[in-house]
Design an enzyme around this catalytic site. Structure first.
Site, short mmCIF file in Angstrom:
data_model
loop_
_atom_site.label_atom_id
_atom_site.label_comp_id
_atom_site.label_asym_id
_atom_site.label_seq_id
_atom_site.Cartn_x
_atom_site.Cartn_y
_atom_site.Cartn_z
CB CYS A 1 -20.50 93.04 87.52
SG CYS A 1 -21.87 93.54 86.24
CG HIS A 2 -17.86 90.44 89.60
ND1 HIS A 2 -17.93 90.56 88.23
CD2 HIS A 2 -18.68 89.29 90.09
CE1 HIS A 2 -18.98 89.64 87.88
NE2 HIS A 2 -19.17 88.79 89.08
N GLY A 3 -17.52 94.78 91.50
CA GLY A 3 -16.99 96.00 92.33
C GLY A 3 -15.67 96.50 91.96
#
Lengths: 421, 185
Positions: B149-151
């Site tokens: 999702c956001h690394g």
């Protein structure tokens, strides 16, 4: 306006006991409206129409929908395949959300251009912002109901935002879920609230209209009406104008409903929710993208971790607008007479579109940089640029009345002639 | 000032006004507290119900899990990662200067037996399920888990090493019932 003498005896009998016909005549027929309103003034009544359409389609959809995590997805597919006109009702409801937001966003940006938030319309502006916030909550919960992958993971990510609150965050999230993850209890309460909130919106719309009819409509010149020569009755002049605009709006809206019904949707939401597998790329619906970009743009600020700072920034991006009537203290309402504000207005619109573009992309590399610049500019605009312009801008001279630029000197001349006669 | 003059002139009436003020405030306070107490059942009803809480233990048989294999089990409708770690993975998790971590925690504090790492498979950022359970998944620079999702990236002890997540993957309460069975919850 004289008291209307009702001739129909049944109407007269009712009106003497409950003056509903008199009130309707005052506020929907005789309501004195500035005579220079442009088509940008259509989007208020269009939003009202969309609200009614969403409630009407929603009520019949709820008769076919099952709010249970094991059955919800299939019940939506049943609506699409087996229920009479189910496909039509669902596609109207689904795309109606998008077009409701289109109408409301245009309505808001019209208000920003013509200074409709300024005195004496501050409360009108606040009530509008409250409607926007309620709409966002309603739309978010409605998107969860089909129980697809985007429904589930959108709900997971957004409810997890509250875990950023210090100390009580975890408990609040468990309370919101009614469990330890988004699951059947969450779906049930979201359905309950999704059915409730539109009626709350309806009540706030009523207050919004009440405040409007107290302060009366703003207009493209942003100056006050000075008397009956500046106004025309709402009916038939603006009922006709609103209906024509509605026809154009419906052509576009129904064009999407019939020919590209999944244009605004995510294909992943036609996959049943799976709590053990997150989709590669989670994006919210388009109308949330600018806020989503702000959420992800913010890094650690001093002692505030990035997650909490992002949540604060995202909520502030709307709450800051409540202070706008005082941040922009310039007395001139319409941007037509504000040479500097006019330019930063368009910059703000571009900034919001850029944020939306960034929100649709992963927060990496150049997107992250653009997102941070656009987020900074967003807050700079409201908190610094707008007050500074209000302080230093030299507005153009305002027309003396609405009639003057519309009729040239004619109105004044004819008024003088009448005085002589 | 006005009230003291009044109570001086009309003593009885002044006392009456004070009593009414007190009664007014007391009634308001009781009403407010009463409303708050009455609201509590409505609010608390939204917390997890008894049947939801009753499902809060899961037993897992570890015997079929090969060294190097990672499996996902469901506990409280959440994914739990059970990783049978290799010697290399344990060593990599141990050879870390704990001081440098965002959420400092020694590997030994996160496991009961070094070869078994058990944790809730939910990213501490915004609740996505990190990748890395299958050998073909991306596992990030530290060969642990990678959240798409956001690394966020986690190491072989499930500790946050890079990305926006604030904390390590949570270790649930669990107990070894036998050498090859655990109960989570």
């Amino acid at each position: 306006m004289s008291e209307p003498a009702w001739t129909n005896p049944a109407v007269k009998w009712i009106d003497e006991r409950l003056p509903i016909f008199t009130v309707m005549r005052h506020s929907a027929i005789e309501y004195p409206t500035p005579k220079n309103l442009s088509y940008w003034w259509n989007f208020g009544s269009l939003s009202g129409f969309m609200l009614v359409l969403m409630i009407a389609t929603g009520v019949v959809l709820a008769m076919q929908y099952t709010p249970n995590s094991a059955l919800a997805f299939d019940s939506v597919e049943r609506i699409m395949r087996d229920v009479n006109y189910g496909w039509l009702l669902r596609y109207i409801h689904m795309n109606g959300a998008s077009f409701f937001f289109i109408a409301v966003y245009i309505h808001i940006f019209r208000g920003l251009y013509y200074g409709s938030y300024k005195t004496p319309r501050e409360l009108l502006w606040w009530l509008g912002l409250i409607i926007l916030i309620l709409m966002m909550a309603t739309a978010f919960m409605g998107y969860v109901l089909p129980w697809g992958q985007m429904s589930f993971w959108g709900a997971t990510v957004i409810t997890n935002l509250f875990s950023a609150i210090p100390l009580v965050g975890k408990h609040i999230v468990t309370w919101l879920w009614g469990g330890f993850a988004v699951d059947n209890p969450t779906l049930n309460r979201f359905f309950s609230l999704h059915y409730l909130l539109p009626f709350v919106i309806f009540a706030v719309v009523f207050l919004h209209l009440w405040a409007l009819h107290t302060a009366k409509s703003n207009n493209p010149l942003g100056i006050d009406t000075k008397g009956p020569q500046d106004t025309i009755p709402f009916h038939p002049y603006y009922t006709v104008k609103d209906l024509f605009g509605m026809g154009v709006f419906l052509i576009v809206f129904l064009g999407i409903v019939f020919f590209a019904p999944n244009f605004f949707g995510e294909p992943d939401n036609y996959i049943l929710a799976n709590p053990l597998s997150t989709p590669q790329h989670i994006v919210p619906e388009w109308y949330f993208l600018p806020y989503y970009a702000i959420l992800r743009a913010v890094p650690n600020i001093l002692f505030i971790p990035a997650k909490l700072a992002g949540v604060i920034a995202m909520f502030s991006s709307i709450f800051i607008l409540f202070a706008l009537p005082w941040l922009d203290f310039s007395r001139v309402r319409s941007a037509r007479f504000r040479p500097l504000y006019k330019w930063v207005y368009w910059l703000m619109l571009i900034d919001v579109l850029v944020l939306g573009y960034v929100g649709a992309n992963p927060p990496e590399g150049l997107y992250l940089v653009i997102g941070r610049v656009a987020t900074s500019y967003y807050f700079l605009h409201w908190l610094v640029i707008v007050p500074l312009i209000a302080l230093f801008e030299r507005p153009k001279p305002l027309p003396t009345s609405i009639s003057t630029p519309v009729l040239g000197g004619a109105a004044v001349a004819s008024a003088k002639t009448m005085e002589k006669v | 000032m006005a009230s003291s003059a009044q109570s001086g002139a009309h003593g009885a009436q002044g006392a009456g006004v004070n009593r009414r003020d007190f009664l007014y405030l007391a009634t308001g306070a009781v009403g407010a507290i009463g409303t708050a107490i009455a609201a509590w059942p409505f609010i608390y009803s939204m917390n997890p119900a008894a049947d939801v809480l009753a499902l809060s233990t899961t037993e897992v048989d570890l015997a079929p899990v090969q060294t190097g294999q990672r499996i996902t089990v469901k506990w409280r409708s959440q994914p739990v990662f059970v990783a049978h770690r290799t010697e290399d993975e344990i060593k990599a998790a141990d050879d870390v200067n704990v001081e440098e971590l965002r959420d400092p925690q020694a590997d030994s504090a996160r496991v009961k037996k070094p070869e078994w790492l058990i944790m809730v498979g939910i990213c501490t950022h915004l609740g996505c399920v990190p990748l890395g359970q299958r050998p073909t998944d991306p596992r990030g620079d530290w060969k642990g888990w990678f959240c798409p999702c956001h690394g966020s990236q986690y190491d072989t002890s499930g500790r946050i090493r890079k990305g926006p997540a604030p904390a390590n993957l949570a270790v649930p309460q669990y107990a070894f019932l036998t050498d090859t069975t655990i109960r989570i919850g």
